[in-house]
Design a protein around this motif. Structure first.
Motif, short mmCIF file in Angstrom:
data_model
loop_
_atom_site.label_atom_id
_atom_site.label_comp_id
_atom_site.label_asym_id
_atom_site.label_seq_id
_atom_site.Cartn_x
_atom_site.Cartn_y
_atom_site.Cartn_z
N TYR A 104 5.23 14.54 7.72
CA TYR A 104 5.19 14.04 6.35
C TYR A 104 4.39 14.94 5.42
O TYR A 104 4.67 15.01 4.23
CB TYR A 104 4.63 12.61 6.30
CG TYR A 104 5.65 11.57 6.68
CD1 TYR A 104 6.54 11.07 5.73
CD2 TYR A 104 5.73 11.08 7.97
CE1 TYR A 104 7.48 10.11 6.06
CE2 TYR A 104 6.67 10.13 8.32
CZ TYR A 104 7.54 9.65 7.37
OH TYR A 104 8.48 8.71 7.71
N LYS A 105 3.39 15.62 5.93
CA LYS A 105 2.58 16.49 5.07
C LYS A 105 3.45 17.59 4.44
O LYS A 105 3.41 17.81 3.24
CB LYS A 105 1.42 17.10 5.84
CG LYS A 105 0.49 17.88 4.96
CD LYS A 105 -0.81 18.21 5.62
CE LYS A 105 -1.68 18.95 4.63
NZ LYS A 105 -3.06 19.00 5.01
N LYS A 154 10.53 9.58 -4.90
CA LYS A 154 10.60 9.50 -3.45
C LYS A 154 9.18 9.52 -2.85
O LYS A 154 8.89 8.81 -1.89
CB LYS A 154 11.44 10.63 -2.87
CG LYS A 154 11.85 10.39 -1.44
CD LYS A 154 12.92 11.37 -1.05
CE LYS A 154 13.89 10.67 -0.14
NZ LYS A 154 15.07 11.45 0.12
N ILE A 155 8.30 10.35 -3.42
CA ILE A 155 6.92 10.40 -2.95
C ILE A 155 6.25 9.05 -3.18
O ILE A 155 5.57 8.53 -2.29
CB ILE A 155 6.12 11.52 -3.67
CG1 ILE A 155 6.71 12.89 -3.31
CG2 ILE A 155 4.65 11.45 -3.28
CD1 ILE A 155 6.14 14.02 -4.14
N ALA A 156 6.44 8.49 -4.36
CA ALA A 156 5.85 7.18 -4.66
C ALA A 156 6.37 6.12 -3.70
O ALA A 156 5.61 5.24 -3.27
CB ALA A 156 6.15 6.79 -6.10
N ALA A 172 4.52 6.42 -0.39
CA ALA A 172 3.07 6.25 -0.45
C ALA A 172 2.56 5.18 0.50
O ALA A 172 1.56 5.39 1.19
CB ALA A 172 2.64 5.94 -1.89
N SER A 173 3.25 4.07 0.57
CA SER A 173 2.78 2.99 1.45
C SER A 173 2.84 3.38 2.92
O SER A 173 2.06 2.88 3.73
CB SER A 173 3.60 1.72 1.20
OG SER A 173 4.96 1.95 1.53
N ILE A 174 3.73 4.28 3.28
CA ILE A 174 3.87 4.72 4.67
C ILE A 174 2.79 5.73 5.03
O ILE A 174 2.22 5.67 6.12
CB ILE A 174 5.27 5.35 4.90
CG1 ILE A 174 6.36 4.31 4.68
CG2 ILE A 174 5.37 5.96 6.29
CD1 ILE A 174 7.75 4.89 4.65
N VAL A 175 2.49 6.64 4.13
CA VAL A 175 1.62 7.78 4.48
C VAL A 175 0.19 7.66 4.00
O VAL A 175 -0.68 8.39 4.47
CB VAL A 175 2.22 9.11 3.97
CG1 VAL A 175 3.56 9.38 4.61
CG2 VAL A 175 2.32 9.13 2.46
N GLU A 185 -5.45 9.35 4.95
CA GLU A 185 -6.52 8.93 4.05
C GLU A 185 -7.66 9.93 3.96
O GLU A 185 -8.39 9.94 2.97
CB GLU A 185 -7.03 7.54 4.40
CG GLU A 185 -7.75 7.42 5.72
CD GLU A 185 -8.12 5.98 6.02
OE1 GLU A 185 -8.23 5.16 5.09
OE2 GLU A 185 -8.30 5.67 7.20
N GLN A 186 -7.82 10.80 4.95
CA GLN A 186 -8.87 11.81 4.91
C GLN A 186 -8.36 13.18 4.44
O GLN A 186 -9.09 14.16 4.47
CB GLN A 186 -9.52 11.95 6.29
CG GLN A 186 -10.26 10.71 6.75
CD GLN A 186 -11.32 10.26 5.76
OE1 GLN A 186 -12.10 11.07 5.26
NE2 GLN A 186 -11.34 8.98 5.44
#
Length: 144
Positions: A60-61, A75-77, A80-83, A88-89
């Motif tokens: 995903y990165k 698509k990124i938005a 967002a909930s998945i990734v 988070e770091q």
């Protein structure tokens, strides 16, 4: 290397790799190669192949970077909930998510995210710059 040595080498190095998805790795490497070559159309084909199956989280990165480079902010938005929790770091991915939210019209959510990121990643220059920008737009220079 004798026959037994060759066999043990193959078993030691390649059998564990069969547990990982070799096709996913292949597709990811080709997608990245095409992306960094500037061939976004072909990269999109390889990413599409990659996400036909259950793609590993690490891909995903690169995919998010690809989507950002091609301007596919909705698509990124949507991802967002998945990734968000998985990365988070990762300051760069979190900033990319916030900027994408801003691009799709979710400014308030994006601004809150950038300000929160500036508290977590105090030495990340782009996040700090974006946070100052947010505070100036909100007419809060004392927070900038």
């Amino acid at each position: 290397m004798n026959g037994i040595g060759r066999l043990s080498f193959i078993l030691f190095f390649f059998v564990p790799c069969s547990a990982c998805n070799v096709d996913a790795l292949h597709n990811y490497l080709w997608a990245n190669y095409c992306q960094f070559e500037g061939n976004y159309t072909t990269a999109a084909v390889w990413y599409d192949k990659l996400f036909l199956g259950d793609a590993p989280v690490h891909v995903y990165k690169g995919y998010l970077t690809f989507l950002y480079d091609t301007g596919d902010y909705p698509k990124i938005a949507g991802l967002a909930s998945i990734v968000e929790k998985k990365f988070e770091q990762d300051a760069d991915i979190q900033l990319l998510l916030a900027q994408s939210l801003d691009k799709v019209g979710q400014q308030q959510t994006a601004y809150e995210k950038i300000v929160a990121l500036s508290r977590s990643f105090t030495t990340h220059p782009e996040i700090v710059f974006q946070a100052v920008h947010v505070h100036m737009q909100r007419k809060q220079p004392e927070l900038a």
